[in-house]
Motif scaffolding. Structure first.
Motif, PDB file in Angstrom:
ATOM      1  N   PRO A 132       0.820  -1.209   0.000  1.00  0.00           N
ATOM      2  CA  PRO A 132       0.000   0.000   0.000  1.00  0.00           C
ATOM      3  C   PRO A 132       0.857   1.263   0.000  1.00  0.00           C
ATOM      4  N   TYR A 168       6.294  -3.373  -2.201  1.00  0.00           N
ATOM      5  CA  TYR A 168       6.761  -2.166  -2.895  1.00  0.00           C
ATOM      6  C   TYR A 168       5.857  -0.995  -2.516  1.00  0.00           C
ATOM      7  N   GLY A 170       4.253   2.519  -2.007  1.00  0.00           N
ATOM      8  CA  GLY A 170       4.363   3.824  -2.648  1.00  0.00           C
ATOM      9  C   GLY A 170       4.602   4.836  -1.542  1.00  0.00           C
ATOM     10  N   TYR A 338       5.115   6.839 -12.625  1.00  0.00           N
ATOM     11  CA  TYR A 338       4.871   5.535 -12.008  1.00  0.00           C
ATOM     12  C   TYR A 338       5.380   4.421 -12.928  1.00  0.00           C
ATOM     13  N   ASP A 342       8.358   1.513 -12.522  1.00  0.00           N
ATOM     14  CA  ASP A 342       8.097   0.079 -12.631  1.00  0.00           C
ATOM     15  C   ASP A 342       9.087  -0.596 -13.580  1.00  0.00           C
ATOM     16  N   TYR A 360       2.632  -9.615 -10.052  1.00  0.00           N
ATOM     17  CA  TYR A 360       2.248  -8.372  -9.392  1.00  0.00           C
ATOM     18  C   TYR A 360       0.800  -8.492  -8.956  1.00  0.00           C
ATOM     19  N   VAL A 362      -1.999  -6.471  -7.879  1.00  0.00           N
ATOM     20  CA  VAL A 362      -2.360  -5.048  -7.859  1.00  0.00           C
ATOM     21  C   VAL A 362      -3.787  -4.879  -8.391  1.00  0.00           C
ATOM     22  N   GLN A 366      -5.249  -1.049 -12.628  1.00  0.00           N
ATOM     23  CA  GLN A 366      -3.917  -0.775 -13.180  1.00  0.00           C
ATOM     24  C   GLN A 366      -3.553  -1.740 -14.307  1.00  0.00           C
ATOM     25  N   HIS A 369      -1.707  -0.230 -17.295  1.00  0.00           N
ATOM     26  CA  HIS A 369      -0.367   0.123 -16.832  1.00  0.00           C
ATOM     27  C   HIS A 369       0.565  -1.091 -16.918  1.00  0.00           C
ATOM     28  N   PHE A 370       0.135  -2.231 -16.385  1.00  0.00           N
ATOM     29  CA  PHE A 370       1.020  -3.398 -16.377  1.00  0.00           C
ATOM     30  C   PHE A 370       1.210  -3.993 -17.766  1.00  0.00           C
TER      31      PHE A 370
HETATM   32  N1  ARG Z   1       1.518   1.305  -4.131  1.00  0.00           N
HETATM   33  C1  ARG Z   1       0.704   1.060  -5.283  1.00  0.00           C
HETATM   34  C2  ARG Z   1      -0.754   1.366  -4.961  1.00  0.00           C
HETATM   35  O1  ARG Z   1      -1.137   1.387  -3.809  1.00  0.00           O
HETATM   36  C3  ARG Z   1       0.787  -0.345  -5.750  1.00  0.00           C
HETATM   37  C4  ARG Z   1       2.127  -0.740  -6.270  1.00  0.00           C
HETATM   38  C5  ARG Z   1       1.969  -1.796  -7.286  1.00  0.00           C
HETATM   39  N2  ARG Z   1       3.187  -2.360  -7.734  1.00  0.00           N
HETATM   40  C6  ARG Z   1       3.891  -1.948  -8.753  1.00  0.00           C
HETATM   41  N3  ARG Z   1       4.996  -2.581  -9.051  1.00  0.00           N
HETATM   42  N4  ARG Z   1       3.496  -0.921  -9.466  1.00  0.00           N
HETATM   43  O2  ARG Z   1      -1.526   1.566  -5.882  1.00  0.00           O
END
Ligand code: ARG
Length: 603
Positions: A132, A168, A170, A338, A342, A360, A362, A366, A369-370
């Motif tokens: 988180p 990881y 943020g 972001y 990554d 991942y 998530v 997202q 994004h991935f």
């Molecule tokens: N901290 C991010 C969030 O809360 C998630 C991180 C996801 N991982 C990554 N490698 N982008 O949305």
């Protein structure tokens, strides 16, 4: 369980095919669905088709059947099997039922907690989850993430992959700076007592700050000037953070630690142990270097100073239709995004940690994004890009309604967990007055958390879900407590059996009697556990295991109601059934462990 027999048979089939010039490519086995007997099956269509392709004039189905018959004659009735048949191009081998039941139960009792563990796969997997953003508090959505990730990590590890658990958080961005700003302006020096209180307080500050900084309708000129002044201060704080200002950096690290401490406490409570901690702030510098590399290699286009640095992913992949679009990897002011971070993170995972598969966990939002990250990694030439996987998950809400962090409408995980344990405890006190207070607490914790975990894992990860506490805590239906209760029932039979249980589990079980359909169903499900582990791990789907655990518990509950164990007429049957109960108990425990749920002895 029948690996040895299978290998012997495979060897014989190969010899037969070589002697007869049959171009066999491989032998694939499938379990036969139970129809009074258990068995395995393989087909010879591939071999027949190979002959056809090599120019021989053959009718494939007919030829497959011919080969199957030839093999059957060659094999006779191998040891451990009751009969062999060749039908429609398939070779079916049937086990004697008693022998199969014996093997299954014996294997579980021998392997115990390792029953179902796959052979080493020679590949290293990294599962990234429980990540988180800091300066915020751990809500029920983060919990869904953490449980999914931990279950997946346990599954791939148990299936035979070397597994690294990574997080990881943020830890930087405008949200974080917003909290630093309000803290510094109005709350400097304050600090609530208690790990959870302190973490949750940061969320309150965030909500308050957002209100102060948000434009309002019908704002007076004074209010507007005030708000703009606040915003300017916040921007100044961000600039100072960027410039490495010691005061801001110290404030940032100190408050970040409050969040991380709360996170660690929750993970500890969930029995989650992260091996590697990455932070978003730490990949900012490497990300900048990567941008230069991607430009130099012709993957990215530099449109500075008028525009940003971009990667035209679709164009680079030669796609006509828009799919991955164009991604910005550096803003014109030189700041990374972001996505850029990554890319840097993935490179570290591959190069420093030697990761072959990278998962991942998530939020599904997202997803694009991935997809972009993975495609850029592919363009960049990382072979692991193909084995990157985004395990998405949907939103969690409560019947009361949706959450909004900005508005302060957040369902904190800690509150939900405390409430679940409290409710179990109030029922517990009536049901098992003979337990000590401490034991009752420990059991309630296992059941409350088990109920929550199962509620998260038993629904499609991609779908949004409404968490209903009453349903989750019920002992009926698809719930954690329902499965845990099967384990408890098995434990209580074994306890009641006294020394007989030890005798049952230390001898070779003998199932040479007329098994009831309940026993057969139970043995069948137990035997499927190893394949279920493999499937759930290969598909990255804890739901597969969640469904299995429910089916297994159901089979056990109906066995429990219908089949006498200690009351069985003959002692031989009593012993066999006790061994089956012990095997079922072990398998339920193994399945629950993969779902991050404790298997209690009493409840
Ligand atoms: N901290 C991010 C969030 O809360 C998630 C991180 C996801 N991982 C990554 N490698 N982008 O949305």
């Amino acid at each position: 369980m029948f690996d040895h027999e299978r290998e012997v048979i495979e060897e014989k089939i190969k010899v037969f095919c070589t002697e007869n010039d049959i171009p066999l490519t491989s032998i694939e086995w499938k379990p036969l669905p139970f129809s009074g007997e258990w068995g395995i099956s393989t087909s010879f269509f591939q071999a027949a088709a190979n002959e056809a392709r090599s120019g021989k004039k053959v009718n494939v189905p007919q030829r497959a059947q011919e080969i199957a018959e030839g093999v059957r004659e060659h094999l006779g009735t191998p040891e451990g099997f009751s009969r062999v048949e060749a039908v429609k191009g398939y070779l079916n081998l049937y086990f004697s039922t008693a022998e199969y039941a014996r093997r299954v139960v014996e294997t579980v009792l021998r392997d115990k907690a390792d029953f179902g563990r796959g052979a080493p796969k020679g590949e290293r997997v990294m599962v990234e989850y429980a990540q988180p953003n800091t300066h915020h508090s751990f809500h029920i959505g983060h919990y869904r993430n953490a449980i999914l990730g931990e279950s997946l990590a346990r599954l791939v590890e148990f299936a035979g992959f070397e597994t690294i658990r990574a997080s990881y958080p943020g830890d930087i961005g405008l949200g974080v700076i917003t909290v630093l700003w309000i803290y510094d302006k109005f709350y400097k020096g304050q600090e609530p007592e208690g790990i959870h209180e302190r973490g949750q307080w940061l969320l309150k500050l965030y909500v308050e700050a957002t209100q102060l900084l948000e434009p309002k309708e019908d704002e007076t000129p004074e209010a507007r000037a005030q708000r703009e002044a606040y915003d300017a201060e916040r921007r100044e704080m961000l600039r100072k953070w960027d410039a490495g200002d010691p005061y801001v950096r110290e404030l940032w690290l100190r408050t970040r630690e409050w969040s991380l401490e709360e996170l660690r406490a929750i993970l500890e409570m969930l029995d989650i142990h992260i091996d590697v901690w990455f932070y978003e702030s730490e990949v900012d510098e490497p990300a900048k270097e990567i941008v230069e590399e991607l430009i130099a290699r012709g993957i990215a286009e530099d449109e500075r100073p008028e525009g940003p640095v971009i990667v035209r992913i679709d164009e680079k992949l030669g796609l006509k239709k828009e799919k991955y679009r164009t991604a910005v990897i550096l803003r014109s002011d030189g700041t990374t995004l972001y996505l850029t971070k990554d890319l840097a993170l993935a490179k570290i995972k591959f190069e420093k940690y030697g990761v072959d598969r990278s998962i991942y966990v998530v939020d599904t939002r997202q997803s694009l994004h991935f997809q972009q990250v993975f495609k850029i990694l592919e363009l960049w030439g990382f072979p692991q890009a193909e084995k990157c996987y985004h395990l998405g998950y949907g939103f969690v809400s409560l019947p009361e309604g949706a959450m909004s962090a900005r508005r302060g409408r957040v369902v904190l995980f800690k509150d939900v967990a405390d409430e679940a344990v409290r409710r179990v405890l109030s029922v517990e006190s009536e049901k098992s007055p003979d337990l000590s207070e401490e034991e009752r607490r420990a059991v309630a914790q296992k059941i409350g958390l088990g109920a929550l975990a199962y509620a998260m894992l038993s629904v499609d990860n991609n779908k949004d879900t409404v968490f209903d506490m009453d349903a989750a805590l019920s002992f009926e239906g698809r719930t954690g407590p329902y499965i845990q209760n099967a384990h408890v029932r098995a434990a209580s039979i074994l306890r009641k059996a006294g020394p007989l249980a030890g005798r049952a589990t230390s001898r070779t079980p003998d199932f040479d009697y007329n098994l009831t359909p309940h026993e057969i169903r139970l043995i069948d499900l137990i035997s499927r556990f190893p394949a279920t582990v493999e499937q759930a791990a290969q598909e990255y789907r804890p739901l597969v295991m969640a469904t299995y655990a429910y089916d297994l518990a159901t089979a056990f509950h109906s066995f429990y109601h219908a089949v006498p164990v200690l009351q069985a007429e003959e002692e031989g049957i009593r012993l066999a059934r006790l061994a089956l109960v012990a095997a079922a108990k072990q398998t339920i425990a193994n399945a629950l462990r993969l779902l991050v749920i404790h298997a209690p002895e009493v409840m």
